[in-house]
Design an enzyme around this catalytic site. Structure first.
Site, PDB file in Angstrom:
ATOM      1  N   ASP A  30       0.816  -1.223   0.000  1.00 29.65           N
ATOM      2  CA  ASP A  30       0.000   0.000   0.000  1.00 29.65           C
ATOM      3  C   ASP A  30       0.850   1.275   0.000  1.00 29.65           C
ATOM      4  O   ASP A  30       1.966   1.283   0.510  1.00 29.65           O
ATOM      5  CB  ASP A  30      -0.929  -0.019   1.230  1.00 29.65           C
ATOM      6  CG  ASP A  30      -2.036   1.011   1.107  1.00 29.65           C
ATOM      7  OD1 ASP A  30      -2.420   1.353  -0.033  1.00 29.65           O
ATOM      8  OD2 ASP A  30      -2.519   1.485   2.156  1.00 29.65           O
ATOM      9  N   HIS A  47       2.731   2.886  -8.899  1.00 30.09           N
ATOM     10  CA  HIS A  47       2.489   1.457  -9.144  1.00 30.09           C
ATOM     11  C   HIS A  47       3.674   0.833  -9.886  1.00 30.09           C
ATOM     12  O   HIS A  47       4.064  -0.291  -9.588  1.00 30.09           O
ATOM     13  CB  HIS A  47       1.200   1.259  -9.948  1.00 30.09           C
ATOM     14  CG  HIS A  47      -0.031   1.747  -9.236  1.00 30.09           C
ATOM     15  ND1 HIS A  47      -0.245   1.521  -7.895  1.00 30.09           N
ATOM     16  CD2 HIS A  47      -1.108   2.464  -9.666  1.00 30.09           C
ATOM     17  CE1 HIS A  47      -1.413   2.072  -7.546  1.00 30.09           C
ATOM     18  NE2 HIS A  47      -1.945   2.643  -8.597  1.00 30.09           N
ATOM     19  N   LEU A 141       9.737 -21.510  -3.769  1.00 29.43           N
ATOM     20  CA  LEU A 141       8.909 -20.445  -3.177  1.00 29.43           C
ATOM     21  C   LEU A 141       7.589 -20.400  -3.926  1.00 29.43           C
ATOM     22  O   LEU A 141       7.574 -20.379  -5.159  1.00 29.43           O
ATOM     23  CB  LEU A 141       9.633 -19.089  -3.308  1.00 29.43           C
ATOM     24  CG  LEU A 141       8.820 -17.835  -2.969  1.00 29.43           C
ATOM     25  CD1 LEU A 141       8.495 -17.775  -1.470  1.00 29.43           C
ATOM     26  CD2 LEU A 141       9.568 -16.566  -3.374  1.00 29.43           C
TER      27      LEU A 141
HETATM   28  C1  IPE Z   1      -5.317  -2.597  -0.047  1.00 29.41           C
HETATM   29  O1  IPE Z   1      -5.020  -1.277  -0.255  1.00 29.41           O
HETATM   30  C2  IPE Z   1      -5.334  -3.342  -1.354  1.00 29.41           C
HETATM   31  C3  IPE Z   1      -4.054  -3.482  -2.008  1.00 29.41           C
HETATM   32  C4  IPE Z   1      -2.885  -3.083  -1.554  1.00 29.41           C
HETATM   33  C5  IPE Z   1      -4.090  -4.179  -3.266  1.00 29.41           C
HETATM   34  P1  IPE Z   1      -6.167  -0.174  -0.414  1.00 29.41           P
HETATM   35  O2  IPE Z   1      -5.480   1.106  -0.667  1.00 29.41           O
HETATM   36  O3  IPE Z   1      -7.155  -0.612  -1.414  1.00 29.41           O
HETATM   37  O4  IPE Z   1      -6.849  -0.200   1.027  1.00 29.41           O
HETATM   38  P2  IPE Z   1      -7.744   0.873   1.754  1.00 29.41           P
HETATM   39  O5  IPE Z   1      -8.768   1.350   0.769  1.00 29.41           O
HETATM   40  O6  IPE Z   1      -6.838   1.996   2.182  1.00 29.41           O
HETATM   41  O7  IPE Z   1      -8.317   0.157   2.921  1.00 29.41           O
HETATM   42  C1  IPE Z   2      -1.566   0.098  -3.314  1.00 29.28           C
HETATM   43  O1  IPE Z   2      -1.282   1.458  -3.371  1.00 29.28           O
HETATM   44  C2  IPE Z   2      -1.675  -0.525  -4.679  1.00 29.28           C
HETATM   45  C3  IPE Z   2      -3.033  -0.929  -5.055  1.00 29.28           C
HETATM   46  C4  IPE Z   2      -4.096  -0.861  -4.318  1.00 29.28           C
HETATM   47  C5  IPE Z   2      -3.176  -1.459  -6.398  1.00 29.28           C
HETATM   48  P1  IPE Z   2      -2.469   2.507  -3.462  1.00 29.28           P
HETATM   49  O2  IPE Z   2      -2.821   2.691  -4.883  1.00 29.28           O
HETATM   50  O3  IPE Z   2      -3.586   2.089  -2.574  1.00 29.28           O
HETATM   51  O4  IPE Z   2      -1.780   3.814  -2.908  1.00 29.28           O
HETATM   52  P2  IPE Z   2      -2.403   4.819  -1.861  1.00 29.28           P
HETATM   53  O5  IPE Z   2      -2.759   4.017  -0.661  1.00 29.28           O
HETATM   54  O6  IPE Z   2      -3.590   5.436  -2.510  1.00 29.28           O
HETATM   55  O7  IPE Z   2      -1.312   5.779  -1.610  1.00 29.28           O
HETATM   56 MG    MG Z   3      -4.045   2.450  -0.626  1.00 30.74          MG
END
Ligand code: IPE
Ligand code: IPE
Ligand code: MG
Length: 257
Positions: A30, A47, A141
């Site tokens: 995240d 990403h 793995l």
């Molecule tokens: C969780 O992150 C999902 C992934 C990392 C794929 P999100 O960014 O979607 O989670 P929330 O919305 O902050 O809970």
């Molecule tokens: C996690 O990073 C990746 C995915 C959910 C695909 P985010 O895209 O949620 O990044 P933030 O949390 O908005 O910074």
């Molecule tokens: Mg996020």
């Protein structure tokens, strides 16, 4: 130069002396979007840099002897994002899987997709199934890629499967137990996660592995995923090595937890 062709120790984390290595590590990757925005870049830049950290994570797991690595790449809730971001992510998954599968295979990594493939594009599904097929016999793995994954939908699917068995008479209702549910989810046959790592500064699990993480130790970090390199992974492993896991029992000194 990719990580597996790097010169020995170049850019690597210092060798850690870990007393206990987690057998199964789960990561909620995240903070990509916020990291990019902080740098004045589009979220999608985060990403792509996040993919570099995936390579690092795989490398650390290979070096330390982790058996299962489960990465949360796209949740069932992430469809709520702007279409453009979803499109970029889907393209990225396809590109990365097509490019990295041969190298992962060379490193004896087995790729397994967990999540609902039905809603993904046919081209992406073809690539994912190809990656799974090529690496199916690898045992060093297991890399579970959680794509269109939701913990609750996983449990609902398992319940439905078991209910069908009851309805058709192949399952006795009294035989339904925790093992049967574990045997009917995506991670059937795998050890449950020992360690969950969540960078990105949120203290929640966002519908990840809700069944499997009943006794997992949680490591949270304020760093964003693009910043979470090998050294940070090792730090998390070292933190984990100090946990005393009691599973509801008492510690060795006879003191309750
Ligand atoms: C969780 O992150 C999902 C992934 C990392 C794929 P999100 O960014 O979607 O989670 P929330 O919305 O902050 O809970
Ligand atoms: C996690 O990073 C990746 C995915 C959910 C695909 P985010 O895209 O949620 O990044 P933030 O949390 O908005 O910074
Ligand atoms: Mg996020």
């Amino acid at each position: 130069m990719s990580w597996w062709t790097k010169k020995k120790n170049e850019g690597k984390a210092p060798k850690a002396s870990l007393t206990t290595v987690p057998q199964h590590v789960a990561i909620i990757m995240d903070g990509n979007g916020r990291w990019a925005q902080k740098k004045g870049m589009p979220r999608t830049y985060g990403h792509s840099v996040g993919v570099d950290r995936v390579r690092d994570a795989v490398e650390v797991c290979l070096e330390t002897g982790v058996s299962y690595l489960t990465l949360y790449a796209f949740s069932t809730e992430n469809w709520r994002r702007p279409q453009e971001e979803v499109n970029v992510l889907m393209r990225l998954f396809q590109e990365v899987m097509s490019r990295e599968t041969p190298k992962l295979h060379k490193n004896q990594v087995r790729i397994k997709i967990i999540g609902l493939k039905d809603d993904l594009s046919p081209a992406l599904v073809r690539q994912l199934e190809e990656s799974e097929r090529i690496t199916a016999q690898n045992t060093r793995l297991t890399l579970n890629l959680a794509l269109n994954y939701g913990g609750r939908s996983e449990i609902a699917t398992a319940v439905k499967k078991i209910a069908q068995g009851v309805q058709s008479g192949t399952i006795d209702i009294n035989a339904i137990d925790e093992e049967m549910i574990s045997a009917n989810i995506f991670t059937a046959g795998q050890a449950e996660p020992d360690l969950l790592i969540r960078p990105g500064g949120e203290w929640r699990i966002s519908n990840f592995l809700v069944w499997q993480m009943a006794y997992t130790d949680f490591y949270f970090s304020e760093l964003y995923w693009p910043e979470f390199g090998p050294k940070e992974m090792i730090k998390a492993f070292e933190w984990f090595a100090k946990r005393e896991r009691r599973f509801g029992g008492i510690n060795k000194g006879g003191q309750p937890g």
